[in-house]
Write an enzyme that holds these catalytic residues in place. Structure first.
Site, PDB file in Angstrom:
ATOM      1  N   LYS A  13      -1.529  -2.452   2.474  1.00 56.50           N
ATOM      2  CA  LYS A  13      -1.994  -3.330   1.615  1.00 56.50           C
ATOM      3  C   LYS A  13      -0.786  -3.843   0.793  1.00 56.50           C
ATOM      4  O   LYS A  13       0.210  -3.069   1.074  1.00 56.50           O
ATOM      5  CB  LYS A  13      -3.076  -2.788   0.535  1.00 56.50           C
ATOM      6  CG  LYS A  13      -4.391  -2.515   1.202  1.00 56.50           C
ATOM      7  CD  LYS A  13      -5.200  -1.628   0.131  1.00 56.50           C
ATOM      8  CE  LYS A  13      -6.722  -1.410   0.686  1.00 56.50           C
ATOM      9  NZ  LYS A  13      -7.464  -0.592  -0.290  1.00 56.50           N
ATOM     10  N   ASN A 155      -4.498   1.868  -3.659  1.00 54.52           N
ATOM     11  CA  ASN A 155      -4.346   3.239  -2.555  1.00 54.52           C
ATOM     12  C   ASN A 155      -3.510   2.880  -1.300  1.00 54.52           C
ATOM     13  O   ASN A 155      -4.001   3.629  -0.177  1.00 54.52           O
ATOM     14  CB  ASN A 155      -5.529   3.839  -2.539  1.00 54.52           C
ATOM     15  CG  ASN A 155      -6.705   2.526  -1.870  1.00 54.52           C
ATOM     16  OD1 ASN A 155      -6.309   1.592  -1.574  1.00 54.52           O
ATOM     17  ND2 ASN A 155      -7.905   2.898  -2.023  1.00 54.52           N
ATOM     18  N   HIS A 158      -6.008   0.035   3.748  1.00 54.80           N
ATOM     19  CA  HIS A 158      -7.391   0.118   4.253  1.00 54.80           C
ATOM     20  C   HIS A 158      -7.638   0.469   5.679  1.00 54.80           C
ATOM     21  O   HIS A 158      -6.803   0.212   6.327  1.00 54.80           O
ATOM     22  CB  HIS A 158      -8.001  -1.482   4.124  1.00 54.80           C
ATOM     23  CG  HIS A 158      -9.131  -1.771   5.094  1.00 54.80           C
ATOM     24  ND1 HIS A 158     -10.445  -1.057   4.438  1.00 54.80           N
ATOM     25  CD2 HIS A 158      -9.423  -2.050   6.517  1.00 54.80           C
ATOM     26  CE1 HIS A 158     -11.376  -1.621   5.317  1.00 54.80           C
ATOM     27  NE2 HIS A 158     -10.750  -1.784   6.213  1.00 54.80           N
ATOM     28  N   GLU A 169     -14.472  -5.656  11.585  1.00 53.69           N
ATOM     29  CA  GLU A 169     -13.415  -6.250  11.070  1.00 53.69           C
ATOM     30  C   GLU A 169     -12.360  -6.366  12.019  1.00 53.69           C
ATOM     31  O   GLU A 169     -11.504  -7.415  11.817  1.00 53.69           O
ATOM     32  CB  GLU A 169     -12.898  -4.664  10.144  1.00 53.69           C
ATOM     33  CG  GLU A 169     -13.798  -4.586   9.102  1.00 53.69           C
ATOM     34  CD  GLU A 169     -13.291  -3.076   8.237  1.00 53.69           C
ATOM     35  OE1 GLU A 169     -13.962  -3.215   7.122  1.00 53.69           O
ATOM     36  OE2 GLU A 169     -12.440  -2.636   8.595  1.00 53.69           O
TER      37      GLU A 169
END
Ligand code: ATP
Ligand code: MG
Length: 200
Positions: A13, A155, A158, A169
Protein backbone atom coordinates in the site's frame (compact mmCIF):
# COMPACT_ATOMS: atom_id res chain seq x y z
CA UNK A 1 -4.17 -28.59 -9.58
CA UNK A 2 -1.05 -29.27 -7.49
CA UNK A 3 -1.04 -27.25 -4.20
CA UNK A 4 2.18 -25.53 -5.30
CA UNK A 5 0.18 -23.73 -8.02
CA UNK A 6 -1.95 -21.76 -5.54
CA UNK A 7 -1.78 -17.99 -6.06
CA UNK A 8 -2.47 -14.87 -4.01
CA UNK A 9 -2.61 -11.11 -4.51
CA UNK A 10 -0.32 -8.94 -2.41
CA UNK A 11 -0.38 -5.14 -2.60
CA UNK A 12 2.22 -2.93 -0.96
CA UNK A 13 0.00 0.00 0.00
CA UNK A 14 1.13 3.66 -0.36
CA UNK A 15 2.52 3.79 3.20
CA UNK A 16 4.67 0.71 2.51
CA UNK A 17 6.14 2.41 -0.56
CA UNK A 18 6.72 5.68 1.34
CA UNK A 19 8.38 3.86 4.25
CA UNK A 20 10.92 2.40 1.78
CA UNK A 21 9.93 -1.12 2.74
CA UNK A 22 9.48 -2.61 -0.75
CA UNK A 23 12.67 -4.67 -0.54
CA UNK A 24 12.09 -5.76 3.05
CA UNK A 25 8.50 -6.84 2.36
CA UNK A 26 9.35 -8.75 -0.82
CA UNK A 27 12.24 -10.43 0.98
CA UNK A 28 9.91 -11.83 3.67
CA UNK A 29 7.81 -13.67 1.08
CA UNK A 30 10.72 -14.57 -1.16
CA UNK A 31 12.80 -16.14 1.60
CA UNK A 32 9.85 -18.33 2.63
CA UNK A 33 10.19 -20.07 -0.75
CA UNK A 34 7.28 -18.37 -2.51
CA UNK A 35 7.48 -17.33 -6.16
CA UNK A 36 6.77 -13.88 -7.61
CA UNK A 37 4.67 -14.18 -10.79
CA UNK A 38 3.52 -10.66 -11.64
CA UNK A 39 3.99 -7.03 -10.61
CA UNK A 40 2.34 -3.70 -11.40
CA UNK A 41 3.33 -0.29 -10.00
CA UNK A 42 0.71 2.45 -10.33
CA UNK A 43 -1.80 4.72 -8.57
CA UNK A 44 -5.18 2.94 -8.49
CA UNK A 45 -8.46 4.84 -8.95
CA UNK A 46 -11.10 5.10 -6.22
CA UNK A 47 -13.47 2.99 -8.39
CA UNK A 48 -10.87 0.24 -8.61
CA UNK A 49 -10.33 0.25 -4.84
CA UNK A 50 -14.07 0.10 -4.15
CA UNK A 51 -14.49 -2.77 -6.64
CA UNK A 52 -11.59 -4.60 -4.99
CA UNK A 53 -12.99 -4.45 -1.46
CA UNK A 54 -16.61 -5.13 -2.49
CA UNK A 55 -15.74 -8.25 -4.58
CA UNK A 56 -16.76 -10.31 -1.56
CA UNK A 57 -20.41 -9.55 -0.67
CA UNK A 58 -19.70 -10.39 2.99
CA UNK A 59 -16.72 -8.06 3.29
CA UNK A 60 -18.67 -5.04 4.68
CA UNK A 61 -20.16 -7.17 7.46
CA UNK A 62 -16.86 -8.97 8.20
CA UNK A 63 -14.70 -5.86 8.34
CA UNK A 64 -17.27 -4.21 10.64
CA UNK A 65 -17.46 -7.21 12.97
CA UNK A 66 -13.67 -7.51 13.12
CA UNK A 67 -13.28 -3.81 13.97
CA UNK A 68 -15.94 -3.92 16.73
CA UNK A 69 -14.30 -7.04 18.20
CA UNK A 70 -10.91 -5.26 18.08
CA UNK A 71 -12.23 -2.52 20.36
CA UNK A 72 -13.96 -4.90 22.75
CA UNK A 73 -10.84 -7.05 23.17
CA UNK A 74 -9.08 -3.97 24.51
CA UNK A 75 -12.03 -3.03 26.74
CA UNK A 76 -12.74 0.00 24.55
CA UNK A 77 -16.04 1.25 23.09
CA UNK A 78 -16.45 0.95 19.28
CA UNK A 79 -17.71 4.03 17.37
CA UNK A 80 -20.78 2.00 16.25
CA UNK A 81 -22.32 -1.40 17.11
CA UNK A 82 -23.58 -1.84 13.53
CA UNK A 83 -21.00 -3.79 11.47
CA UNK A 84 -22.41 -2.63 8.10
CA UNK A 85 -22.21 1.00 9.15
CA UNK A 86 -18.59 0.50 10.26
CA UNK A 87 -17.86 -1.34 6.99
CA UNK A 88 -19.22 1.52 4.87
CA UNK A 89 -17.01 4.04 6.69
CA UNK A 90 -14.00 1.76 6.15
CA UNK A 91 -14.55 1.59 2.34
CA UNK A 92 -14.61 5.38 2.16
CA UNK A 93 -11.38 5.85 4.13
CA UNK A 94 -9.75 3.01 2.20
CA UNK A 95 -10.41 4.77 -1.11
CA UNK A 96 -8.51 7.81 0.15
CA UNK A 97 -5.68 5.68 1.57
CA UNK A 98 -5.04 3.38 -1.38
CA UNK A 99 -5.28 6.16 -4.01
CA UNK A 100 -2.90 8.49 -2.13
CA UNK A 101 0.19 7.29 -4.02
CA UNK A 102 1.63 4.44 -6.05
CA UNK A 103 1.11 0.88 -4.89
CA UNK A 104 2.95 -2.30 -5.88
CA UNK A 105 0.47 -5.04 -6.80
CA UNK A 106 1.91 -8.54 -7.06
CA UNK A 107 0.88 -12.11 -7.68
CA UNK A 108 2.73 -14.72 -5.62
CA UNK A 109 2.59 -18.49 -6.04
CA UNK A 110 3.37 -21.49 -3.85
CA UNK A 111 1.91 -24.22 -1.66
CA UNK A 112 -0.72 -22.82 0.74
CA UNK A 113 0.36 -19.36 -0.41
CA UNK A 114 -2.80 -17.58 0.80
CA UNK A 115 -2.42 -18.95 4.33
CA UNK A 116 1.36 -18.58 4.48
CA UNK A 117 1.27 -14.99 3.21
CA UNK A 118 -1.39 -13.98 5.77
CA UNK A 119 0.78 -15.55 8.50
CA UNK A 120 3.92 -13.70 7.38
CA UNK A 121 1.91 -10.45 6.96
CA UNK A 122 0.17 -10.52 10.36
CA UNK A 123 -3.29 -9.35 11.45
CA UNK A 124 -5.17 -6.24 10.32
CA UNK A 125 -4.32 -4.14 13.39
CA UNK A 126 -0.57 -3.61 13.84
CA UNK A 127 -1.08 -2.76 17.54
CA UNK A 128 -2.33 -6.23 18.40
CA UNK A 129 -0.60 -8.44 15.84
CA UNK A 130 2.43 -10.59 16.62
CA UNK A 131 6.04 -9.46 16.56
CA UNK A 132 7.80 -11.28 13.75
CA UNK A 133 5.08 -10.52 11.23
CA UNK A 134 5.59 -7.65 8.76
CA UNK A 135 2.79 -5.57 10.25
CA UNK A 136 3.97 -6.33 13.80
CA UNK A 137 7.58 -5.43 13.06
CA UNK A 138 7.29 -2.31 10.91
CA UNK A 139 4.15 -0.36 11.84
CA UNK A 140 2.29 0.76 14.99
CA UNK A 141 -1.24 1.76 13.98
CA UNK A 142 -4.52 0.87 15.76
CA UNK A 143 -8.32 0.88 15.27
CA UNK A 144 -8.56 3.57 17.92
CA UNK A 145 -6.03 5.92 16.34
CA UNK A 146 -7.30 5.39 12.76
CA UNK A 147 -10.97 5.82 13.64
CA UNK A 148 -10.21 8.82 15.89
CA UNK A 149 -8.55 10.51 12.92
CA UNK A 150 -11.21 9.21 10.45
CA UNK A 151 -8.69 7.39 8.27
CA UNK A 152 -7.78 3.84 7.28
CA UNK A 153 -5.49 1.73 9.42
CA UNK A 154 -2.03 1.99 7.89
CA UNK A 155 -0.79 -1.55 7.77
CA UNK A 156 1.55 -1.51 4.74
CA UNK A 157 0.09 -4.46 2.84
CA UNK A 158 -3.01 -6.05 1.44
CA UNK A 159 -3.04 -9.84 1.15
CA UNK A 160 -5.98 -11.98 -0.06
CA UNK A 161 -7.89 -13.67 2.76
CA UNK A 162 -8.92 -16.92 1.02
CA UNK A 163 -8.22 -18.84 -2.19
CA UNK A 164 -11.55 -17.68 -3.64
CA UNK A 165 -10.85 -14.06 -2.70
CA UNK A 166 -7.38 -14.41 -4.25
CA UNK A 167 -8.72 -15.70 -7.57
CA UNK A 168 -11.28 -12.89 -7.81
CA UNK A 169 -8.77 -10.22 -6.81
CA UNK A 170 -6.07 -11.44 -9.21
CA UNK A 171 -8.60 -11.28 -12.07
CA UNK A 172 -9.43 -7.68 -11.11
CA UNK A 173 -5.80 -6.49 -10.95
CA UNK A 174 -4.10 -8.53 -13.71
CA UNK A 175 -4.75 -9.83 -17.22
CA UNK A 176 -3.86 -13.54 -17.58
CA UNK A 177 -0.98 -12.73 -19.95
CA UNK A 178 0.61 -10.44 -17.33
CA UNK A 179 1.12 -13.38 -14.98
CA UNK A 180 4.28 -15.43 -15.61
CA UNK A 181 4.23 -19.21 -15.70
CA UNK A 182 7.78 -20.31 -15.00
CA UNK A 183 9.84 -22.61 -12.83
CA UNK A 184 12.27 -21.46 -10.15
CA UNK A 185 15.32 -23.68 -9.77
CA UNK A 186 14.75 -23.89 -5.98
CA UNK A 187 11.33 -25.50 -6.52
CA UNK A 188 13.17 -28.78 -7.08
CA UNK A 189 14.37 -28.67 -3.47
CA UNK A 190 11.05 -27.45 -2.07
CA UNK A 191 8.63 -29.74 -3.92
CA UNK A 192 10.30 -32.64 -5.76
CA UNK A 193 9.58 -36.05 -4.28
CA UNK A 194 13.16 -37.25 -4.63
CA UNK A 195 16.10 -34.96 -3.92
CA UNK A 196 18.00 -36.32 -6.91
CA UNK A 197 21.00 -34.66 -8.44
CA UNK A 198 22.54 -33.08 -5.35
CA UNK A 199 25.41 -35.52 -4.81
CA UNK A 200 28.09 -35.72 -7.48
P1 ATP B 1 -6.27 -6.43 3.68
O1 ATP B 1 -7.60 -6.84 3.09
O2 ATP B 1 -5.91 -4.99 3.36
O3 ATP B 1 -5.17 -7.40 3.46
P2 ATP B 1 -7.17 -7.40 6.14
O4 ATP B 1 -7.75 -8.53 5.37
O5 ATP B 1 -6.28 -7.67 7.31
O6 ATP B 1 -6.38 -6.41 5.25
P3 ATP B 1 -9.80 -6.22 6.07
O7 ATP B 1 -10.73 -6.59 7.16
O8 ATP B 1 -10.00 -6.84 4.73
O9 ATP B 1 -8.33 -6.43 6.62
O10 ATP B 1 -9.80 -4.62 5.93
C1 ATP B 1 -9.18 -4.02 4.81
C2 ATP B 1 -8.35 -2.84 5.25
O11 ATP B 1 -9.19 -1.83 5.77
C3 ATP B 1 -7.36 -3.10 6.39
O12 ATP B 1 -6.15 -3.63 5.95
C4 ATP B 1 -7.19 -1.72 6.97
O13 ATP B 1 -6.25 -0.95 6.22
C5 ATP B 1 -8.56 -1.09 6.79
N1 ATP B 1 -9.43 -1.18 7.98
C6 ATP B 1 -10.08 -2.27 8.45
N2 ATP B 1 -10.85 -1.96 9.51
C7 ATP B 1 -10.71 -0.64 9.72
C8 ATP B 1 -11.24 0.29 10.67
N3 ATP B 1 -12.09 -0.08 11.61
N4 ATP B 1 -10.85 1.57 10.58
C9 ATP B 1 -10.00 1.98 9.65
N5 ATP B 1 -9.47 1.18 8.71
C10 ATP B 1 -9.80 -0.12 8.74
MG1 MG C 1 -9.01 -8.31 3.64
Amino acid sequence: MHPKKERTLIIIKPDGIQRSLIGEIIQRYERAGLKLCATKFFVPTAEHVEKHYLLDPNWLQNVGEKSIEGYKKKGEVPPSEDPIEVGKTVVEVLKKYITSGPVLAMVWEGAHVVEIVRKITGGTEPRSTDVGTIRGDFVIDSYKMADGDKRAIRNLIHASGSVEEANNEIALWFKPEEIMDYRLVQEQIIYDVNLDGILE
